[in-house]
Design a protein around this motif. Sequence first.
Motif, PDB file in Angstrom:
ATOM      1  N   ASP A 110       0.818  -1.209   0.000  1.00 26.52           N
ATOM      2  CA  ASP A 110       0.000   0.000   0.000  1.00 26.52           C
ATOM      3  C   ASP A 110       0.854   1.261   0.000  1.00 26.52           C
ATOM      4  O   ASP A 110       0.375   2.349   0.338  1.00 26.52           O
ATOM      5  N   SER A 214      -4.288   8.933  -4.248  1.00 22.84           N
ATOM      6  CA  SER A 214      -5.244   8.127  -5.005  1.00 22.84           C
ATOM      7  C   SER A 214      -6.659   8.644  -4.724  1.00 22.84           C
ATOM      8  O   SER A 214      -6.938   9.145  -3.637  1.00 22.84           O
ATOM      9  N   SER A 274      -7.747   3.127  -5.824  1.00 20.34           N
ATOM     10  CA  SER A 274      -6.807   2.217  -6.492  1.00 20.34           C
ATOM     11  C   SER A 274      -5.674   3.034  -7.101  1.00 20.34           C
ATOM     12  O   SER A 274      -5.785   4.250  -7.278  1.00 20.34           O
ATOM     13  N   TRP A 275      -4.593   2.324  -7.445  1.00 22.15           N
ATOM     14  CA  TRP A 275      -3.409   3.004  -7.947  1.00 22.15           C
ATOM     15  C   TRP A 275      -2.585   2.016  -8.773  1.00 22.15           C
ATOM     16  O   TRP A 275      -2.699   0.798  -8.602  1.00 22.15           O
ATOM     17  N   GLU A 283      -2.247  -3.067 -11.039  1.00 21.93           N
ATOM     18  CA  GLU A 283      -2.932  -2.163 -10.110  1.00 21.93           C
ATOM     19  C   GLU A 283      -2.978  -2.775  -8.722  1.00 21.93           C
ATOM     20  O   GLU A 283      -2.753  -3.961  -8.536  1.00 21.93           O
ATOM     21  N   ASN A 284      -3.277  -1.928  -7.756  1.00 17.57           N
ATOM     22  CA  ASN A 284      -3.595  -2.366  -6.409  1.00 17.57           C
ATOM     23  C   ASN A 284      -4.771  -1.530  -5.949  1.00 17.57           C
ATOM     24  O   ASN A 284      -5.013  -0.437  -6.469  1.00 17.57           O
ATOM     25  N   HIS A 285      -5.536  -2.015  -4.973  1.00 19.71           N
ATOM     26  CA  HIS A 285      -6.758  -1.310  -4.608  1.00 19.71           C
ATOM     27  C   HIS A 285      -7.177  -1.674  -3.193  1.00 19.71           C
ATOM     28  O   HIS A 285      -6.697  -2.648  -2.613  1.00 19.71           O
ATOM     29  N   ASP A 311      -7.098  -4.133   3.184  1.00 22.42           N
ATOM     30  CA  ASP A 311      -7.768  -3.734   1.944  1.00 22.42           C
ATOM     31  C   ASP A 311      -9.198  -3.253   2.170  1.00 22.42           C
ATOM     32  O   ASP A 311     -10.017  -3.266   1.256  1.00 22.42           O
ATOM     33  N   TRP A 722     -10.440  -1.673 -12.077  1.00 22.17           N
ATOM     34  CA  TRP A 722      -9.929  -0.771 -11.045  1.00 22.17           C
ATOM     35  C   TRP A 722      -9.123   0.368 -11.659  1.00 22.17           C
ATOM     36  O   TRP A 722      -8.781   1.330 -10.993  1.00 22.17           O
ATOM     37  N   LYS A 723      -8.789   0.240 -12.941  1.00 25.95           N
ATOM     38  CA  LYS A 723      -7.850   1.173 -13.575  1.00 25.95           C
ATOM     39  C   LYS A 723      -8.580   2.417 -14.080  1.00 25.95           C
ATOM     40  O   LYS A 723      -8.821   2.575 -15.274  1.00 25.95           O
TER      41      LYS A 723
END
Length: 725
Positions: A110, A214, A274-275, A283-285, A311, A722-723
């Motif tokens: 994160d 974000s 998300s980023w 991505e991560n979210h 998360d 998520w993007k």
Amino acid sequence: EPPLNQMPSTIYVKGIAASQGADDVRLCIQIGPKWRPFPRFTPTSYLNLTVIQVDIDVDSDRNGTIDGTPKEEALEETQAAIVPVNCDDDDSFARDCDNDLIDGPADVADLIPIVIHKTVSGWTARLEILEGDPSKLRVFGGPDPGPGGSPVVLGKSIGGPITTYQIGALTSDLTYYAEAAGFRTSPSELDWKLGLMVTKGAEELRDVVILRPSPFVLLPASASPEEIYVGGAYERILELALEAGGYTQDEAETLVVASSDKWCQNNVEIGFTSWPSPGPTGENHMFVYWDLNSKNDSQNDAWIGQQLGPDRGYFKAEPYAVGYFEGGTIEVSEGGLGGILFGEGHRQTTPDFYPTDVDDYNLVAEFFAAQGIQPAVTKVDTTWLSVGHIDEVLSCGAGKPDTGVTEAILNELDNGFAGQADGPTFDSNELYDTDIPSIAEQTWPGGFIKITGGRGSGQIRQVKSVDPQAGILVVAKAWTILPDGTSQYSIAPKSAYRAMFATGDEDCGVISGIRGTSMLVLQDETKSWQPYKWNGGYILIVEGTGAGHDPVCISNSTASEIMIDNPGFSIDIGDRYVVVQGSKPLLGLKGSTYLAFTVVRSLLDYWDQDSFQQKINNSIGGFSEPGIPALYYTVTGTNWKGYDNRAYAWLPNMVNCLSAGRVRIVVSKPFAINGIVPDPFEVTVTTLYGGTVVYIDVWDEYHLDGGGIHCGTAVKRRPDTWKWW
């Protein structure tokens, strides 16, 4: 090798690789005779150079990695790299962004890396936040978690914001890690400019990158549900509704989560942030719970705060919007990530937490404009509604109210008939007309016939039976004056007098006698009721002298009489009535209740549907969602929330519904027409949507409190992607 007179006076030099040490690049100028075949140049001047690398890199091109490509370098001063708002809890202690630690190995995902490349010895380096709020950015000196791990070197810290960090000699590449401590709150809020300064004596070189938190994103109702929060009393009811719509019991039990909060929707909005990130998805979210609990109710705060975990992020509306609005004021339109719609009518008059100088709409509009992802917030006029939430008149992806649909349903039930008798009959209980339609055999019995002209004009009787083939209509009570071929008549079928919002049995008839003073006994000699059947029930005069008044509580001890307290208005022989065993309640002034019970024809006579439809059109006329039946009433005076003369949903608000994946919508059971199965309002909505529609009873728990299914639920939904970038 130009001639000396053509040599430029100024030469510009570009470094393409960092020096390994001081003065490791030598530039020299040599001259010699041009005419010699192999000239022997004589060096005349040397210049020693050191290529100083000043390079700070982040994921400026948002591809999930720091790769130092020309594209990434070209973007780093114009496009911000995205820093995760690290508001989840990876170590079961508190929000990760609320302390100066990296909260366990999982927390590293994160954070985003910031890479600083080495330079030559003799130069010193420092990091500096040149622009932006340093109290919302935290930079760690490495990836090591826990106490004793990597320290905070820049930005927010327990000791106060750090704006400059002295690195010292930069003899090897370094990687720092950053998190954001909060979302942007205003479109004028500056991005962070993070500068790397390399100095030697009076000389200073720099490289700059841009960072941004974000965003917080809300999803439309069409997005797939992952968890549906609902007040504990309705947990199993909602599970059964989902099972009826095609979910297995295990799936339904996984989806539905019990909450201690009856009004889940009002106190929370669930979105995501998300980023870009390395890995197969790029991505991560995390899901994010936006706590709108303005009253700081510990019970409501508890269930929202309990969702905090890995998360699962959390933030409260403070300080930029201290919960002066509720979740029901916000809807998200369909299409992509959707646009934000805001109902401006929700405004408490209690000064403790609704100060008059706070503009709810501007707070919400600024917040979402600051995120920079979803279109500008659209203001919707909901000032005419009881609570003033947008979900009273619009469910994006489901529908909007249409009082015209309601009127059409009621008119279909009130399908009257007018005719003229063909001649006299020899029976005092009959009327003869060969033009009686065949449908009359099923629809007219129980309804009423009135002689409107010619012989016997003015008489009203209840229809007992009809034989269209013979042209004979039989009335329950003999005619005083027998109709003949001059007699004109009108018929209102039984369906026109169907009880609405009633419970138990119902009947209708014509009053044939009245006696008493303080207590009135109403007689209908055509009836043979079971004694005491109507005790505690209600009678409504639907046509005649006593029409237009509220229902009156009744009792009956004989087969053809009903006793009531003197109602304070006139009732005459010949008045038509409807009697029911019970009535649904409605919300009145100051939290009081009164009877919802009415009948189809009475409602059509006095309900001003055009006025309500105009208000709906003025509010959301531009939205093309299908029209759902709607029925409103206005309580005159100041209501329980302090509002004057606002509209309530009379029909349980079917627009205030829940979109739930395989179940197209979960809708409030209307209880509109007593005794008709299936309910025509349900048939209309089911036909309108084509998909699975499930109805549940929320009358006592939510409708009577001015809300509906949407008010009582909050849904965590998963986006198609998520993007957002």
